[in-house]
Design a protein around this motif. Structure first.
Motif, mmCIF file in Angstrom:
data_model
loop_
_atom_site.group_PDB
_atom_site.id
_atom_site.type_symbol
_atom_site.label_atom_id
_atom_site.label_comp_id
_atom_site.label_asym_id
_atom_site.label_seq_id
_atom_site.Cartn_x
_atom_site.Cartn_y
_atom_site.Cartn_z
ATOM 1 N N ARG A 145 36.601 45.004 43.872
ATOM 2 C CA ARG A 145 37.413 43.756 44.004
ATOM 3 C C ARG A 145 38.225 44.973 44.866
ATOM 4 O O ARG A 145 39.662 43.635 45.582
ATOM 5 N N GLY A 146 38.476 45.690 44.955
ATOM 6 C CA GLY A 146 39.535 46.742 45.101
ATOM 7 C C GLY A 146 41.229 46.953 44.292
ATOM 8 O O GLY A 146 41.745 47.792 44.395
ATOM 9 N N ASP A 147 40.920 46.515 42.809
ATOM 10 C CA ASP A 147 41.822 46.996 42.065
ATOM 11 C C ASP A 147 41.542 48.277 41.438
ATOM 12 O O ASP A 147 40.617 49.281 42.157
ATOM 13 N N ARG A 148 42.412 48.598 40.661
ATOM 14 C CA ARG A 148 42.784 50.337 40.606
ATOM 15 C C ARG A 148 42.637 50.098 39.067
ATOM 16 O O ARG A 148 43.233 49.309 38.610
ATOM 17 N N VAL A 149 41.706 51.657 38.819
ATOM 18 C CA VAL A 149 41.501 51.530 37.594
ATOM 19 C C VAL A 149 42.040 52.827 36.603
ATOM 20 O O VAL A 149 41.113 53.670 37.015
ATOM 21 N N VAL B 51 39.683 54.594 40.479
ATOM 22 C CA VAL B 51 40.295 55.190 38.859
ATOM 23 C C VAL B 51 40.132 56.506 39.167
ATOM 24 O O VAL B 51 40.104 57.604 39.585
ATOM 25 N N LEU B 52 41.214 56.031 37.633
ATOM 26 C CA LEU B 52 41.691 57.570 37.088
ATOM 27 C C LEU B 52 40.628 57.849 35.152
ATOM 28 O O LEU B 52 41.085 56.829 34.753
ATOM 29 N N PRO B 53 40.336 58.528 35.657
ATOM 30 C CA PRO B 53 39.361 58.416 34.158
ATOM 31 C C PRO B 53 40.151 59.405 33.239
ATOM 32 O O PRO B 53 40.709 60.393 33.407
ATOM 33 N N VAL B 54 40.111 58.993 32.375
ATOM 34 C CA VAL B 54 40.741 59.786 31.385
ATOM 35 C C VAL B 54 40.276 59.675 29.717
ATOM 36 O O VAL B 54 40.059 58.690 29.197
ATOM 37 N N GLN B 55 40.366 61.173 28.924
ATOM 38 C CA GLN B 55 39.581 61.166 28.033
ATOM 39 C C GLN B 55 40.494 60.684 26.976
ATOM 40 O O GLN B 55 42.014 61.121 26.826
#
Length: 274
Positions: free
Chosen positions: A25-29, A50-54
């Motif tokens: 829906r356009g959010d940033r995660v 999206v920003l993937p973070v370990q």
């Protein structure tokens, strides 16, 4: 306006489903997980959204660093969803010290560390929404899940207190309390204590109870509810998920009130005279 949403445990189950729903829906995660490779699918599909973070939520300093990285990358954090956790199955007597401590480290302390890390950011923003994924087993108990129950009861107490402390800063706080769902929470993600034969009948009765057709909800059906919770201008402190949660909790609470009433005279006498 799109929101920046940080979700722990986003590589599978509820976390992944909700991350996808927000991204679509356009959010940033900001999607965190122990195994960053498991988050690659979100990056491939949604790119810079999206920003993937370990992140291992048991590591307090890593939680601080992950939250600060999220803030630096997107400029703010509107919503935190503390979803990381797992189930530990076993009778109380069966559970080893290490199993009990590990369950509390992830399910309770992990929630605490990420919450503490995000609070300064939300206070500075004078806005934010912290959502703790608890369980209806944070309100009532079930056999064979004693330490898991304890971890979620602890999250409930922590979060209810937190809501009272941060309301003046413009921060909303919610507990999400699902009943059983058909995720891998009780499968690949679960841990089993070493069994003792004496508890076999208790486990058989528990298994029979959860084998009722339709007992487990469909995980994808929760996405709309979570979106409504995030978008609510005045979100509730508690949101039960699933058709079994409400009647189960209501039954237990009615029994508790009846017991309190039955012993009311004894309780009041224990106060002493003034």
């Amino acid at each position: 306006m799109s929101k920046v949403i940080l979700i722990t445990g986003a590589s599978r189950g509820f976390g992944k489903i909700w991350a996808e729903a927000f991204l679509k829906r356009g959010d940033r995660v900001v999607a965190t997980g122990r195994n960053i490779e498991a988050l690659q699918g979100l990056s491939d599909q949604f790119g810079d959204q999206v920003l993937p973070v370990q992140l291992d939520v048991n590591d307090r300093q890593a939680c601080v660093e992950a939250v600060n990285r999220a803030k630096e990358h997107f400029g703010r954090i509107d919503v935190l969803i503390n979803n990381a956790g797992y189930g530990l199955f076993g009778a109380v007597e069966e559970t080893s010290e290490q199993e009990a401590r590990s369950q509390m480290e992830t399910n309770f302390f992990g929630v605490l560390w990420v919450t503490q890390a995000v609070l300064p950011i939300m206070r500075a923003q004078k806005a934010g929404h912290i959502i703790q994924v608890s369980s209806y087993l944070g309100l009532i108990a079930a056999p064979v899940l004693g330490i898991y129950n304890a971890s979620k009861f602890a999250v409930e107490g922590l979060t209810e207190t937190l809501a009272l402390e941060v309301k003046a800063f413009g921060i909303n706080v919610s507990l999400v309390e699902p009943n059983g769902y058909a995720t891998d929470w009780s499968g690949e993600s679960a841990f089993q204590a070493k069994p003792m034969e004496i508890y076999g009948p208790v486990k058989d009765a528990f298994q029979k109870a959860v084998s009722v057709p339709g007992f487990f909800g469909q995980p994808a059906a929760t996405a709309e509810a979570i979106i409504k919770l995030v978008d609510a201008p005045h979100p509730p402190l508690r949101l039960l998920l699933g058709s079994f949660a409400y009647p189960s909790v209501r039954k237990v609470y009615e029994e508790r009130l009846a017991s309190f009433e039955e012993w009311k005279a004894v309780s009041e006498a224990a106060h002493g005279s003034n």
